[in-house]
Design a protein around this motif. Structure first.
Motif, PDB file in Angstrom:
ATOM      1  N   GLY A  68       0.776  -1.227   0.000  1.00 45.88           N
ATOM      2  CA  GLY A  68       0.000   0.000   0.000  1.00 45.88           C
ATOM      3  C   GLY A  68       0.807   1.277   0.000  1.00 45.88           C
ATOM      4  N   LYS A  69       2.169   1.179  -0.027  1.00 44.02           N
ATOM      5  CA  LYS A  69       2.999   2.369   0.032  1.00 44.02           C
ATOM      6  C   LYS A  69       3.797   2.501  -1.276  1.00 44.02           C
ATOM      7  N   GLU A  70       3.685   3.693  -1.919  1.00 42.93           N
ATOM      8  CA  GLU A  70       4.416   3.919  -3.171  1.00 42.93           C
ATOM      9  C   GLU A  70       5.905   4.026  -2.885  1.00 42.93           C
ATOM     10  N   GLN A  71       6.695   3.301  -3.648  1.00 45.84           N
ATOM     11  CA  GLN A  71       8.139   3.314  -3.503  1.00 45.84           C
ATOM     12  C   GLN A  71       8.734   4.470  -4.322  1.00 45.84           C
ATOM     13  N   THR A  72       9.890   4.963  -3.861  1.00 42.75           N
ATOM     14  CA  THR A  72      10.494   6.112  -4.545  1.00 42.75           C
ATOM     15  C   THR A  72      11.175   5.725  -5.854  1.00 42.75           C
ATOM     16  N   GLN A  73      11.563   4.470  -5.999  1.00 38.76           N
ATOM     17  CA  GLN A  73      12.265   4.050  -7.217  1.00 38.76           C
ATOM     18  C   GLN A  73      11.292   4.007  -8.399  1.00 38.76           C
ATOM     19  N   ARG A  74      11.699   4.619  -9.484  1.00 40.73           N
ATOM     20  CA  ARG A  74      10.862   4.668 -10.699  1.00 40.73           C
ATOM     21  C   ARG A  74      11.619   4.087 -11.887  1.00 40.73           C
ATOM     22  N   PHE A  75      10.853   3.683 -12.878  1.00 45.01           N
ATOM     23  CA  PHE A  75      11.439   3.030 -14.052  1.00 45.01           C
ATOM     24  C   PHE A  75      10.848   3.675 -15.312  1.00 45.01           C
ATOM     25  N   THR A  76      11.730   4.209 -16.142  1.00 42.90           N
ATOM     26  CA  THR A  76      11.284   4.896 -17.355  1.00 42.90           C
ATOM     27  C   THR A  76      11.544   4.001 -18.571  1.00 42.90           C
ATOM     28  N   LEU A  77      10.487   3.743 -19.329  1.00 44.50           N
ATOM     29  CA  LEU A  77      10.578   2.882 -20.516  1.00 44.50           C
ATOM     30  C   LEU A  77      10.265   3.699 -21.766  1.00 44.50           C
ATOM     31  N   THR A  78      11.143   3.586 -22.752  1.00 40.00           N
ATOM     32  CA  THR A  78      10.875   4.176 -24.070  1.00 40.00           C
ATOM     33  C   THR A  78      10.861   3.043 -25.100  1.00 40.00           C
ATOM     34  N   VAL A  79       9.760   2.916 -25.805  1.00 35.08           N
ATOM     35  CA  VAL A  79       9.636   1.884 -26.844  1.00 35.08           C
ATOM     36  C   VAL A  79       9.716   2.567 -28.204  1.00 35.08           C
ATOM     37  N   MET A  80      10.585   2.062 -29.085  1.00 33.20           N
ATOM     38  CA  MET A  80      10.819   2.674 -30.393  1.00 33.20           C
ATOM     39  C   MET A  80      10.678   1.641 -31.500  1.00 33.20           C
ATOM     40  N   GLU A  81      10.300   2.118 -32.665  1.00 27.58           N
ATOM     41  CA  GLU A  81      10.312   1.264 -33.853  1.00 27.58           C
ATOM     42  C   GLU A  81      11.761   1.023 -34.256  1.00 27.58           C
ATOM     43  N   PRO A  82      12.116  -0.204 -34.673  1.00 23.62           N
ATOM     44  CA  PRO A  82      13.458  -0.417 -35.215  1.00 23.62           C
ATOM     45  C   PRO A  82      13.594   0.313 -36.551  1.00 23.62           C
ATOM     46  N   VAL A  83      14.806   0.708 -36.886  1.00 19.97           N
ATOM     47  CA  VAL A  83      15.003   1.414 -38.153  1.00 19.97           C
ATOM     48  C   VAL A  83      14.790   0.446 -39.319  1.00 19.97           C
ATOM     49  N   PRO A  84      14.316   0.953 -40.461  1.00 16.16           N
ATOM     50  CA  PRO A  84      14.175   0.087 -41.643  1.00 16.16           C
ATOM     51  C   PRO A  84      15.528  -0.109 -42.319  1.00 16.16           C
ATOM     52  N   LYS A  85      15.594  -1.101 -43.202  1.00 15.50           N
ATOM     53  CA  LYS A  85      16.800  -1.253 -44.017  1.00 15.50           C
ATOM     54  C   LYS A  85      16.782  -0.156 -45.074  1.00 15.50           C
ATOM     55  N   PRO A  86      17.798   0.710 -45.095  1.00 20.26           N
ATOM     56  CA  PRO A  86      17.755   1.835 -46.031  1.00 20.26           C
ATOM     57  C   PRO A  86      18.025   1.415 -47.471  1.00 20.26           C
ATOM     58  N   VAL A  87      17.514   2.213 -48.392  1.00 24.00           N
ATOM     59  CA  VAL A  87      17.768   2.045 -49.826  1.00 24.00           C
ATOM     60  C   VAL A  87      18.381   3.341 -50.330  1.00 24.00           C
ATOM     61  N   ILE A  88      19.523   3.236 -50.971  1.00 21.84           N
ATOM     62  CA  ILE A  88      20.217   4.421 -51.479  1.00 21.84           C
ATOM     63  C   ILE A  88      19.620   4.845 -52.812  1.00 21.84           C
ATOM     64  N   LYS A  89      19.273   6.125 -52.907  1.00 23.18           N
ATOM     65  CA  LYS A  89      18.803   6.692 -54.172  1.00 23.18           C
ATOM     66  C   LYS A  89      19.978   7.325 -54.908  1.00 23.18           C
ATOM     67  N   ILE A  90      19.951   7.199 -56.234  1.00 21.10           N
ATOM     68  CA  ILE A  90      21.024   7.738 -57.071  1.00 21.10           C
ATOM     69  C   ILE A  90      20.459   8.882 -57.902  1.00 21.10           C
ATOM     70  N   GLU A  91      21.151  10.011 -57.871  1.00 18.44           N
ATOM     71  CA  GLU A  91      20.698  11.174 -58.625  1.00 18.44           C
ATOM     72  C   GLU A  91      21.859  11.706 -59.471  1.00 18.44           C
ATOM     73  N   ALA A  92      21.606  11.821 -60.777  1.00 23.04           N
ATOM     74  CA  ALA A  92      22.648  12.294 -61.690  1.00 23.04           C
ATOM     75  C   ALA A  92      22.857  13.799 -61.516  1.00 23.04           C
TER      76      ALA A  92
END
Length: 464
Positions: A108-132
């Motif tokens: 019944g007693k809130e503890q002082t220790q806290r936990f911060t979670l950040t959830v992120m999308e994984p990066v995609p596999k990049p594709v290089i574009k070529i421009e003349a």
């Protein structure tokens, strides 16, 4: 004064305690666990709460002495467990919704220790574009993403990119005359890293590109050839097929080494120029040249295509006032009318709609096919022919009348013939036979004695 310092110290202490705890970043789909550094028995209840920015604090999971563990929020249903001995919470199959601060109440007693979670999308596999660029020996490589971007070359060197106008970064790549150099773009965030497929210099600076029709002739040669030259070998690289030698000169002798080039390929040993005539689709590919045993960086890309056929316009009459004209071919199709206007068409059927009561009745329509090596236009179709009933044989009743008239004419001709034939027969039957001359004439007409049998009497004894 000392009292104020004590108050500041207390505030700082409390604030530090409030924000102390663990900070974790995870990828979508990962699993995370949190637990207190220490839990002091006896423990009568454990409750984990989730504080999400801009949202209400919710209870995640709860246990009370003598009761079952209960998951209290649908966001954590079937993916959250609690260890009653250690107080550890475990959440699997994380989503972006699980980002936030987690707190724990013990007995019944809130503890002082806290936990911060950040959830992120994984990066995609990049594709290089070529421009003349305007410079044929310089190209831009673009990595158009918002994440951290790392450029590298095949030597392992990290390259400095510049900000791209939309997003991401680009680098300038100069032609170093080394076809094996490659470049990659890597994306990185706190939970993942992905690297693009390499882009090779040989694909960035392909040299001369030529498109020819089947049956045409093509020639390739280096911009410069430096003597002394001891050998020349032209090779043909075809996608998904082994590289083959097309023609070779060495020790004063020229040899065509592949049947695909037999009797149609020549080599100028002074300039290194190769000429291939009577091209077929099989000659499509990249051509390289080795001079004195060394492959040159300059490459030549040949595409051989069939010329387009002359199109024929198909017609489909939907109703007396609407006709579809179709031009069903692969490739670029252009519909035009006699006014020189380019007409929009239905891309799925390659057809246009012509309406009787719209536009100029004198209009004509053509369909033009085009590819990189040829262009052909159909014969014109006249609008007046699309809606002219006479052009398709006229109304059905005209056809029936003509048919009846033909039958009547045939019947009249037959009746006249029968009438005339019967009249001649009766006349010959009633005529008297007076002498042998008449008999002989009749005999010649009717076929000797058969005449007498049909007449029912014996032939007279003429000449007695």
């Amino acid at each position: 004064m000392s009292h104020q310092c004590l108050m500041v110290a207390i505030v700082v202490f409390i604030t530090t305690e409030a924000i102390s705890g663990q900070e974790v970043t995870k990828a979508v789909g990962d699993k995370v666990s949190f637990k207190l550094d220490k839990i002091v028995p006896p423990v009568t209840s454990i409750t984990w709460k989730h504080i999400k920015k801009g949202a209400l604090t919710v209870k995640v999971i709860e246990w009370e002495d003598g009761e079952e563990t209960t998951v209290l929020n649908p966001r954590f249903k079937d993916i959250t467990t609690l260890n009653k001995e250690t107080g550890q919470i475990t959440i699997s199959k994380l989503t972006l919704e699980h980002t936030g601060v987690y707190t724990i109440d013990v007995s019944g007693k809130e503890q002082t220790q806290r936990f911060t979670l950040t959830v992120m999308e994984p990066v995609p596999k990049p594709v290089i574009k070529i421009e003349a660029t305007d410079n044929p020996n310089v190209v831009y490589l673009i990595c158009e993403y918002s994440e951290t971007i790392i450029w590298k070359n095949s030597a392992g060197e990290t390259l400095t990119g510049s900000a791209h106008q939309r997003k991401g970064e680009f680098i300038n790549v100069k032609n170093k005359r080394n076809p094996e150099i490659s470049y990659t773009c890597s994306l990185q965030n706190a939970v993942s890293e992905e690297t693009s497929d390499p882009v090779y210099e040989r694909d960035l600076f392909k040299g001369e590109e030529v498109t020819k029709a089947v049956g045409d002739k093509v020639s390739f040669k280096l911009d410069k050839i430096v003597p002394p030259v001891t050998s020349i070998t032209w090779k043909h690289i075809k996608p998904d097929v082994l590289t083959v030698k097309a023609i070779e000169w060495e020790d004063g002798e020229t040899t065509v080494l592949n049947p695909r080039f037999k009797d149609i390929t020549t080599l100028n040993t002074a300039t290194g120029q190769i000429t291939i005539s009577k091209l077929t689709l099989e000659h499509t590919g990249v051509y390289t040249i080795d001079v004195s045993g060394k492959e040159q960086t300059q490459r030549f890309t040949l595409t051989v295509m069939d010329p387009v056929p002359k199109p024929v316009i198909g017609r489909e009459k939907i109703n007396p006032d609407v006709v579809y004209l179709s031009c069903k071919y692969n490739g670029s199709i252009t519909w035009s009318n006699s006014a020189g206007e380019t007409l929009a068409y239905q891309s799925n059927t390659d057809s246009i709609t012509v309406k009787k009561n719209e536009g100029n009745p004198e209009n004509t329509y053509t369909c033009t096919l085009q590819n990189a090596v040829s262009k052909e236009t159909s014969d014109p179709v006249y609008k007046k022919d699309l809606f002219n009933d006479e052009s398709t044989g006229g109304p059905w009743w005209i056809v029936i009348i003509v048919l009846i008239l033909v039958i009547l004419i045939i019947a009249i001709i037959f009746a006249v013939y029968r009438y005339k034939h019967n009249k001649d027969f009766k006349k010959s039957k009633s005529a008297p036979i007076t002498d042998c001359t008449d008999i002989e004439e009749l005999s010649l007409k009717e076929g000797n004695t058969s005449f007498y049998r049909r007449r029912g009497f014996r032939p007279p004894l003429c000449g007695l």
